[in-house]
Motif scaffolding. Structure first.
Motif, PDB file in Angstrom:
ATOM      1  N   LEU A  58     -80.198  23.181  12.168  1.00 12.94           N
ATOM      2  CA  LEU A  58     -80.716  22.253  10.508  1.00 12.94           C
ATOM      3  C   LEU A  58     -79.871  21.587  11.052  1.00 12.94           C
ATOM      4  N   HIS A  59     -78.612  21.356  11.827  1.00 16.43           N
ATOM      5  CA  HIS A  59     -77.661  20.468  12.176  1.00 16.43           C
ATOM      6  C   HIS A  59     -78.125  19.109  13.031  1.00 16.43           C
ATOM      7  N   GLN A  60     -78.846  19.873  14.004  1.00  7.72           N
ATOM      8  CA  GLN A  60     -79.478  19.465  15.262  1.00  7.72           C
ATOM      9  C   GLN A  60     -79.906  18.244  14.853  1.00  7.72           C
ATOM     10  N   ILE A  61     -80.698  17.729  13.761  1.00 11.28           N
ATOM     11  CA  ILE A  61     -81.843  16.354  14.000  1.00 11.28           C
ATOM     12  C   ILE A  61     -80.788  15.779  13.404  1.00 11.28           C
ATOM     13  N   ARG A  62     -78.966  15.402  12.147  1.00 15.97           N
ATOM     14  CA  ARG A  62     -78.905  14.920  12.528  1.00 15.97           C
ATOM     15  C   ARG A  62     -77.643  14.131  13.277  1.00 15.97           C
ATOM     16  N   GLN A  63     -77.342  14.948  14.167  1.00 16.67           N
ATOM     17  CA  GLN A  63     -76.419  15.080  15.222  1.00 16.67           C
ATOM     18  C   GLN A  63     -77.253  13.977  16.404  1.00 16.67           C
ATOM     19  N   LEU A  64     -79.121  14.311  16.879  1.00 14.40           N
ATOM     20  CA  LEU A  64     -79.424  13.238  17.484  1.00 14.40           C
ATOM     21  C   LEU A  64     -80.009  11.681  16.717  1.00 14.40           C
ATOM     22  N   PHE A  65     -80.310  11.713  15.948  1.00 15.84           N
ATOM     23  CA  PHE A  65     -81.590  10.841  15.496  1.00 15.84           C
ATOM     24  C   PHE A  65     -80.597  10.534  13.388  1.00 15.84           C
ATOM     25  N   ARG A  66     -80.697   8.666  13.811  1.00 12.89           N
ATOM     26  CA  ARG A  66     -80.136   8.152  12.891  1.00 12.89           C
ATOM     27  C   ARG A  66     -80.627   7.136  12.405  1.00 12.89           C
ATOM     28  N   PRO A  67     -81.288   7.250  11.694  1.00 10.72           N
ATOM     29  CA  PRO A  67     -82.797   6.314  11.134  1.00 10.72           C
ATOM     30  C   PRO A  67     -81.817   4.780  10.840  1.00 10.72           C
ATOM     31  N   LEU A  68     -82.568   4.274  10.720  1.00 15.77           N
ATOM     32  CA  LEU A  68     -81.460   2.441  11.070  1.00 15.77           C
ATOM     33  C   LEU A  68     -82.413   1.571  10.005  1.00 15.77           C
ATOM     34  N   GLN A  69     -81.846   1.568   9.046  1.00 15.81           N
ATOM     35  CA  GLN A  69     -82.641   0.174   9.119  1.00 15.81           C
ATOM     36  C   GLN A  69     -82.364  -1.498   9.213  1.00 15.81           C
ATOM     37  N   PRO A  70     -82.456  -2.137   9.974  1.00 17.28           N
ATOM     38  CA  PRO A  70     -81.768  -3.198   9.992  1.00 17.28           C
ATOM     39  C   PRO A  70     -82.061  -4.396   8.817  1.00 17.28           C
ATOM     40  N   ILE A  71     -80.985  -4.872   7.871  1.00 14.96           N
ATOM     41  CA  ILE A  71     -81.375  -6.078   6.836  1.00 14.96           C
ATOM     42  C   ILE A  71     -80.836  -7.257   7.855  1.00 14.96           C
ATOM     43  N   ALA A  72     -82.324  -7.957   7.911  1.00 16.42           N
ATOM     44  CA  ALA A  72     -81.740  -9.125   8.553  1.00 16.42           C
ATOM     45  C   ALA A  72     -81.378 -10.542   7.458  1.00 16.42           C
ATOM     46  N   ASN A  73     -80.288 -10.547   8.036  1.00 15.23           N
ATOM     47  CA  ASN A  73     -79.948 -12.512   6.852  1.00 15.23           C
ATOM     48  C   ASN A  73     -80.046 -11.821   5.100  1.00 15.23           C
ATOM     49  N   ALA A  74     -79.512 -10.372   5.283  1.00 19.91           N
ATOM     50  CA  ALA A  74     -79.943 -10.197   4.109  1.00 19.91           C
ATOM     51  C   ALA A  74     -78.411 -11.160   2.933  1.00 19.91           C
ATOM     52  N   ILE A 119     -88.218  16.053  21.056  1.00 18.65           N
ATOM     53  CA  ILE A 119     -88.802  15.211  21.233  1.00 18.65           C
ATOM     54  C   ILE A 119     -87.273  14.121  20.821  1.00 18.65           C
ATOM     55  N   LEU A 120     -86.194  14.319  20.616  1.00 20.91           N
ATOM     56  CA  LEU A 120     -84.933  13.516  19.944  1.00 20.91           C
ATOM     57  C   LEU A 120     -84.171  14.448  20.998  1.00 20.91           C
ATOM     58  N   GLN A 121     -84.275  14.995  21.685  1.00 23.79           N
ATOM     59  CA  GLN A 121     -83.293  14.850  23.131  1.00 23.79           C
ATOM     60  C   GLN A 121     -83.859  14.314  23.980  1.00 23.79           C
ATOM     61  N   ARG A 122     -84.922  14.183  24.098  1.00 21.30           N
ATOM     62  CA  ARG A 122     -85.547  13.171  25.869  1.00 21.30           C
ATOM     63  C   ARG A 122     -85.892  11.566  24.515  1.00 21.30           C
TER      64      ARG A 122
END
Length: 273
Positions: free
Chosen positions: A6-22, A182-185
């Motif tokens: 369960l912990h693997q996804i959070r350790q390997l994947f940090r979804p980013l939402q860039p807010i340009a010129n917010a 998938i996340l490790q690679r």
């Protein structure tokens, strides 16, 4: 499924939402960690609000991140929405004043927590009352324009902890294994050769879409893309014709085309913003 999986996804994947010129657009965007007991399921709570009245519509772009989100307007909690995974960027025209609150679920976790197939929600933004009436009612009855940020986090933690306690999580170890690979690679793999998890490619494909909302190929593209934009600072020093190599592509035109679909602009403009 073992807890370390369960912990693997959070350790390997940090979804980013860039807010340009917010800031220049009169917006603020913040993310808040959920209770640690929810870390396996919820990546973050987020808040997008206008700091001033917007005289002109602001094109707010949501880049592809492989996640499913619940969101609502704090000043108008009678309306809440469920946004499925998308294989491309999505753009909303924001106007006037607003204060949006969101819950971003890690890949596969929404389906495990709610038992609702993610594939049914792909590329959709649906009213919550039609899909998750219980959660819609909770939002409607507990939030208002007077609810402060700290209280918002406390209320959401309380609701999802109770849901987690009362839900028998239906997970699949084969999907967890495939997700780890998938996340490790970082999304660079050959589906049939590298995802040997005890299922035929067709069976795995169907299960993967049920849990994530899209194909293994599309999700892998998003993982590659997310890793690229997260490394933005280190990439700024590269020449433009090196960006596609850093992202793991062998063809520059293919890289630019795919990036524009997922981000909404070219990688060169994105790195400058």
């Amino acid at each position: 499924m073992a807890k370390n999986k369960l912990h693997q996804i959070r350790q390997l994947f940090r979804p980013l939402q860039p807010i340009a010129n917010a800031a220049e657009g009169g917006l603020s965007y913040l993310e808040f960690l959920p209770d640690i007991r929810l870390h396996d399921f919820i990546y973050c709570y987020w808040q997008l609000k206008s700091e001033t009245h917007l005289s002109d519509p602001y094109p707010y772009r949501v880049v592809a991140d492989g996640c499913i989100d619940i969101f609502f307007e704090l000043d108008h909690p009678t309306e809440s929405f469920l946004m499925g995974m998308s294989g491309s960027y999505t753009e909303f025209q924001l106007t006037d004043c607003f204060n949006y609150i969101g819950i971003r679920f890690l890949p596969t976790r929404f389906t495990e927590l709610y038992g609702l197939g993610a594939a049914e929600l792909t590329d959709l933004c649906e009213p919550m009352e039609q899909v998750l009436p219980e959660t819609s009612l909770f939002i409607r009855n507990n939030f208002s324009a007077k609810t402060g940020t700290e209280e918002v986090v406390q209320l959401l933690n309380g609701y999802f902890l109770k849901r987690l306690e009362n839900t028998r999580i239906k997970s699949d170890s084969r999907i967890a294994h495939a997700m780890d690979i998938i996340l490790q690679r970082e999304g660079h793999l050959h589906v049939e050769k590298d995802l040997d998890v005890g299922l035929s490619p067709r069976q795995l494909g169907r299960l993967f879409e049920y849990y994530t909302g899209d194909t293994i190929k599309t999700f892998s593209k998003i993982v590659r893309f997310q890793n690229f934009i997260r490394r933005k600072a280190g990439l700024e020093a590269l020449d433009q014709d090196q960006h596609y190599l850093a992202a793991g592509y062998y063809d520059q035109s293919h890289f630019i085309k795919e990036f524009k679909k997922l981000y909404g602009t070219t990688p060169f403009k994105a790195l400058r913003s």
